[in-house]
Design a protein around this motif. Structure first.
Motif, PDB file in Angstrom:
ATOM      1  N   ASN A  17     -52.634 -33.159  38.676  1.00 53.45           N
ATOM      2  CA  ASN A  17     -52.407 -34.537  39.125  1.00 53.45           C
ATOM      3  C   ASN A  17     -53.246 -34.859  40.363  1.00 53.45           C
ATOM      4  OD1 ASN A  17     -50.595 -34.535  37.036  1.00 53.45           O
ATOM      5  ND2 ASN A  17     -48.791 -34.865  38.283  1.00 53.45           N
ATOM      6  N   GLU A  18     -54.482 -34.369  40.348  1.00 53.00           N
ATOM      7  CA  GLU A  18     -55.456 -34.611  41.413  1.00 53.00           C
ATOM      8  C   GLU A  18     -55.039 -34.014  42.764  1.00 53.00           C
ATOM      9  OE1 GLU A  18     -56.366 -38.794  41.435  1.00 53.00           O
ATOM     10  OE2 GLU A  18     -57.252 -38.693  39.451  1.00 53.00           O
ATOM     11  N   ARG A  19     -54.287 -32.920  42.713  1.00 48.04           N
ATOM     12  CA  ARG A  19     -53.852 -32.236  43.933  1.00 48.04           C
ATOM     13  C   ARG A  19     -53.966 -30.731  43.745  1.00 48.04           C
ATOM     14  NH1 ARG A  19     -48.419 -34.858  46.034  1.00 48.04           N
ATOM     15  NH2 ARG A  19     -49.327 -34.403  48.045  1.00 48.04           N
ATOM     16  N   ARG A  20     -54.362 -30.056  44.806  1.00 46.83           N
ATOM     17  CA  ARG A  20     -54.382 -28.592  44.795  1.00 46.83           C
ATOM     18  C   ARG A  20     -52.953 -28.104  45.039  1.00 46.83           C
ATOM     19  NH1 ARG A  20     -59.909 -27.046  45.610  1.00 46.83           N
ATOM     20  NH2 ARG A  20     -61.079 -28.870  46.287  1.00 46.83           N
ATOM     21  N   VAL A  21     -52.535 -27.145  44.225  1.00 48.85           N
ATOM     22  CA  VAL A  21     -51.159 -26.673  44.283  1.00 48.85           C
ATOM     23  C   VAL A  21     -51.158 -25.146  44.334  1.00 48.85           C
ATOM     24  CG1 VAL A  21     -48.916 -26.709  43.128  1.00 48.85           C
ATOM     25  CG2 VAL A  21     -50.439 -28.666  42.918  1.00 48.85           C
ATOM     26  N   ILE A  22     -50.461 -24.586  45.314  1.00 50.85           N
ATOM     27  CA  ILE A  22     -50.282 -23.141  45.416  1.00 50.85           C
ATOM     28  C   ILE A  22     -48.948 -22.802  44.761  1.00 50.85           C
ATOM     29  CG2 ILE A  22     -50.092 -21.163  46.970  1.00 50.85           C
ATOM     30  CD1 ILE A  22     -51.812 -22.778  48.969  1.00 50.85           C
ATOM     31  N   VAL A  23     -48.987 -21.770  43.912  1.00 48.28           N
ATOM     32  CA  VAL A  23     -47.860 -21.487  43.025  1.00 48.28           C
ATOM     33  C   VAL A  23     -47.504 -19.999  43.060  1.00 48.28           C
ATOM     34  CG1 VAL A  23     -47.127 -21.610  40.589  1.00 48.28           C
ATOM     35  CG2 VAL A  23     -48.673 -23.333  41.504  1.00 48.28           C
ATOM     36  N   ASN A  24     -46.232 -19.695  42.843  1.00 49.88           N
ATOM     37  CA  ASN A  24     -45.801 -18.326  42.591  1.00 49.88           C
ATOM     38  C   ASN A  24     -46.097 -18.058  41.121  1.00 49.88           C
ATOM     39  OD1 ASN A  24     -44.344 -16.068  41.752  1.00 49.88           O
ATOM     40  ND2 ASN A  24     -42.653 -16.476  43.134  1.00 49.88           N
ATOM     41  N   PRO A  25     -47.031 -17.152  40.799  1.00 46.52           N
ATOM     42  CA  PRO A  25     -47.428 -16.964  39.406  1.00 46.52           C
ATOM     43  C   PRO A  25     -46.358 -16.335  38.518  1.00 46.52           C
ATOM     44  CG  PRO A  25     -48.508 -15.345  40.796  1.00 46.52           C
ATOM     45  CD  PRO A  25     -47.781 -16.299  41.707  1.00 46.52           C
TER      46      PRO A  25
ATOM     47  N   MET B 230     -53.275 -33.132  34.020  1.00 41.94           N
ATOM     48  CA  MET B 230     -52.231 -34.089  34.383  1.00 41.94           C
ATOM     49  C   MET B 230     -50.925 -33.672  33.708  1.00 41.94           C
ATOM     50  SD  MET B 230     -53.929 -36.156  36.300  1.00 41.94           S
ATOM     51  CE  MET B 230     -52.975 -37.624  36.532  1.00 41.94           C
ATOM     52  N   VAL B 231     -49.829 -33.767  34.461  1.00 40.77           N
ATOM     53  CA  VAL B 231     -48.501 -33.516  33.903  1.00 40.77           C
ATOM     54  C   VAL B 231     -47.618 -34.716  34.212  1.00 40.77           C
ATOM     55  CG1 VAL B 231     -48.672 -30.998  34.030  1.00 40.77           C
ATOM     56  CG2 VAL B 231     -47.709 -32.254  35.949  1.00 40.77           C
ATOM     57  N   GLN B 232     -46.590 -34.896  33.419  1.00 40.47           N
ATOM     58  CA  GLN B 232     -45.701 -36.052  33.572  1.00 40.47           C
ATOM     59  C   GLN B 232     -44.774 -35.932  34.772  1.00 40.47           C
ATOM     60  OE1 GLN B 232     -45.730 -38.917  31.770  1.00 40.47           O
ATOM     61  NE2 GLN B 232     -47.586 -38.077  30.848  1.00 40.47           N
TER      62      GLN B 232
ATOM     63  N   PRO C 116     -40.632 -25.702  39.377  1.00 37.75           N
ATOM     64  CA  PRO C 116     -41.668 -25.038  38.578  1.00 37.75           C
ATOM     65  C   PRO C 116     -42.598 -26.034  37.895  1.00 37.75           C
ATOM     66  CG  PRO C 116     -39.587 -25.014  37.406  1.00 37.75           C
ATOM     67  CD  PRO C 116     -39.315 -25.627  38.763  1.00 37.75           C
ATOM     68  N   LEU C 117     -43.837 -25.588  37.694  1.00 37.35           N
ATOM     69  CA  LEU C 117     -44.790 -26.330  36.878  1.00 37.35           C
ATOM     70  C   LEU C 117     -44.563 -25.949  35.420  1.00 37.35           C
ATOM     71  CD1 LEU C 117     -48.120 -25.824  38.886  1.00 37.35           C
ATOM     72  CD2 LEU C 117     -46.731 -27.884  38.763  1.00 37.35           C
ATOM     73  N   PRO C 118     -45.011 -26.780  34.489  1.00 41.63           N
ATOM     74  CA  PRO C 118     -44.916 -26.377  33.079  1.00 41.63           C
ATOM     75  C   PRO C 118     -45.724 -25.093  32.841  1.00 41.63           C
ATOM     76  CG  PRO C 118     -45.476 -28.710  33.278  1.00 41.63           C
ATOM     77  CD  PRO C 118     -45.543 -28.131  34.652  1.00 41.63           C
ATOM     78  N   GLN C 119     -45.234 -24.235  31.966  1.00 39.28           N
ATOM     79  CA  GLN C 119     -45.898 -22.968  31.673  1.00 39.28           C
ATOM     80  C   GLN C 119     -47.251 -23.168  31.003  1.00 39.28           C
ATOM     81  OE1 GLN C 119     -44.606 -19.663  32.233  1.00 39.28           O
ATOM     82  NE2 GLN C 119     -43.050 -20.625  33.505  1.00 39.28           N
ATOM     83  N   THR C 120     -47.541 -24.380  30.553  1.00 35.73           N
ATOM     84  CA  THR C 120     -48.828 -24.666  29.915  1.00 35.73           C
ATOM     85  C   THR C 120     -49.957 -24.848  30.927  1.00 35.73           C
ATOM     86  OG1 THR C 120     -48.263 -27.016  29.864  1.00 35.73           O
ATOM     87  CG2 THR C 120     -47.758 -25.729  27.894  1.00 35.73           C
ATOM     88  N   VAL C 121     -49.614 -25.031  32.202  1.00 38.92           N
ATOM     89  CA  VAL C 121     -50.628 -25.200  33.240  1.00 38.92           C
ATOM     90  C   VAL C 121     -51.299 -23.844  33.499  1.00 38.92           C
ATOM     91  CG1 VAL C 121     -51.016 -25.776  35.674  1.00 38.92           C
ATOM     92  CG2 VAL C 121     -49.430 -27.133  34.310  1.00 38.92           C
TER      93      VAL C 121
END
Length: 130
Positions: free
Chosen positions: A112-120, A80-82, A90-95
């Motif tokens: 946050n209970e969702r699948r997320v596709i990200v640029n690594p 979970m993130v705030q 961007p997502l937090p680098q801690t994810v």
């Protein structure tokens, strides 16, 4: 002043037809709506052009990447993130990200209970899956 508005609107319309990608069209629409609220007709034209540029920068991943991510098991420990999870942000680098084996330019996570596709490379959210 009217010439500027008409010219900007014309450029926006031609940009939409020239760039028929979904990200571009939705970016243009969102930018135009936001620009209209902030700056009226001139803001709508400028916002539409800016939104088209930004929308084309983050195109959705290929269907095989989406299918792969949907088929992966949900982790036992929820993350979970705030912040709100939004495409282009961007997502937090801690994810912790998991690479997509067949497409290394993409990674995924479950946040946050969702699948997320990200640029690594920069942790930018590319797509949020329901």
């Amino acid at each position: 002043m009217k010439k500027i508005i008409v010219t900007a609107a014309s450029v926006a319309m031609f940009a939409t037809s020239a760039m028929a990608q979904e990200g571009t069209a939705s970016g243009m629409a969102g930018g135009a709506a936001t620009g209209a609220i902030v700056g009226g007709p001139v803001g709508a034209a400028v916002g539409g052009i800016a939104g088209a540029v930004l929308g084309s920068a983050i195109d959705p991943p290929p269907e095989q990447v989406v299918t792969y991510v949907r088929e992966q098991p949900v982790p036992a420990q929820p993350v979970m993130v705030q912040q709100e999870i939004v495409v282009g942000q961007p997502l937090p680098q801690t994810v912790v990200l998991t690479p997509v084996p067949e497409a290394p330019q993409y990674a995924y996570t479950y946040v946050n209970e969702r699948r997320v596709i990200v640029n690594p490379q920069d942790y930018t959210v590319v797509q949020v899956l329901d």
